[in-house]
Design a protein around this motif. Structure first.
Motif, PDB file in Angstrom:
ATOM      1  N   ASN A  20       0.856  -1.183   0.000  1.00 65.06           N
ATOM      2  CA  ASN A  20       0.000   0.000   0.000  1.00 65.06           C
ATOM      3  C   ASN A  20       0.892   1.233   0.000  1.00 65.06           C
ATOM      4  OD1 ASN A  20      -2.391  -1.509   0.183  1.00 65.06           O
ATOM      5  ND2 ASN A  20      -2.171  -1.656   2.396  1.00 65.06           N
ATOM      6  N   ILE A  21       0.573   2.172  -0.886  1.00 65.67           N
ATOM      7  CA  ILE A  21       1.339   3.406  -0.983  1.00 65.67           C
ATOM      8  C   ILE A  21       0.495   4.539  -0.425  1.00 65.67           C
ATOM      9  CG2 ILE A  21       2.484   5.034  -2.523  1.00 65.67           C
ATOM     10  CD1 ILE A  21       2.815   2.717  -4.499  1.00 65.67           C
ATOM     11  N   GLU A  22       1.080   5.312   0.481  1.00 62.23           N
ATOM     12  CA  GLU A  22       0.420   6.490   1.032  1.00 62.23           C
ATOM     13  C   GLU A  22       1.261   7.714   0.711  1.00 62.23           C
ATOM     14  OE1 GLU A  22      -0.501   6.181   5.177  1.00 62.23           O
ATOM     15  OE2 GLU A  22      -1.304   4.157   4.954  1.00 62.23           O
ATOM     16  N   ILE A  23       0.584   8.795   0.338  1.00 63.71           N
ATOM     17  CA  ILE A  23       1.250  10.054   0.038  1.00 63.71           C
ATOM     18  C   ILE A  23       0.944  11.023   1.179  1.00 63.71           C
ATOM     19  CG2 ILE A  23       1.485  11.923  -1.625  1.00 63.71           C
ATOM     20  CD1 ILE A  23       2.229   9.135  -2.723  1.00 63.71           C
ATOM     21  N   LEU A  24       1.981  11.520   1.825  1.00 69.90           N
ATOM     22  CA  LEU A  24       1.829  12.440   2.948  1.00 69.90           C
ATOM     23  C   LEU A  24       2.533  13.745   2.595  1.00 69.90           C
ATOM     24  CD1 LEU A  24       2.724   9.913   5.777  1.00 69.90           C
ATOM     25  CD2 LEU A  24       0.457  10.471   4.912  1.00 69.90           C
ATOM     26  N   ASP A  25       1.751  14.803   2.433  1.00 69.19           N
ATOM     27  CA  ASP A  25       2.332  16.065   1.987  1.00 69.19           C
ATOM     28  C   ASP A  25       2.180  17.216   2.967  1.00 69.19           C
ATOM     29  OD1 ASP A  25       3.447  15.319  -0.439  1.00 69.19           O
ATOM     30  OD2 ASP A  25       1.552  15.539  -1.499  1.00 69.19           O
TER      31      ASP A  25
END
Length: 80
Positions: free
Chosen positions: A31-36
């Motif tokens: 699972n890929i999560e993008i945290l910006d």
């Protein structure tokens, strides 16, 4: 397994996101999560974006990694 990319809203972050996506396409259960947001950057103590977090552990920051490097870091971060 969860792979988080911190700070993907710049050119190096976009490149890292592409490399992680290529790696994830070859693997199962990734699972890929993008945290910006700034809160996430501070919580993982990322000094140079983009940061790469595998299983809630910061493994790289400030670099665009290749698929081979990502694979090596995942193998090191995953218990045998």
């Amino acid at each position: 397994m969860v792979i988080k990319i911190i700070g993907s809203n710049n050119s190096n972050g976009i490149k890292l996101k592409k490399m992680v996506t290529k790696y994830a396409n070859d693997c199962d259960n990734v699972n890929i999560e993008i945290l910006d947001n700034e809160r996430d950057i501070k919580s993982f103590q990322v000094k140079n974006v983009p940061g790469l977090v595998i299983n809630d552990r910061l493994v790289s920051q400030g670099k665009v990694l290749t698929v081979r490097e990502i694979s090596r870091l995942v193998n090191e971060a995953t218990p045998a």
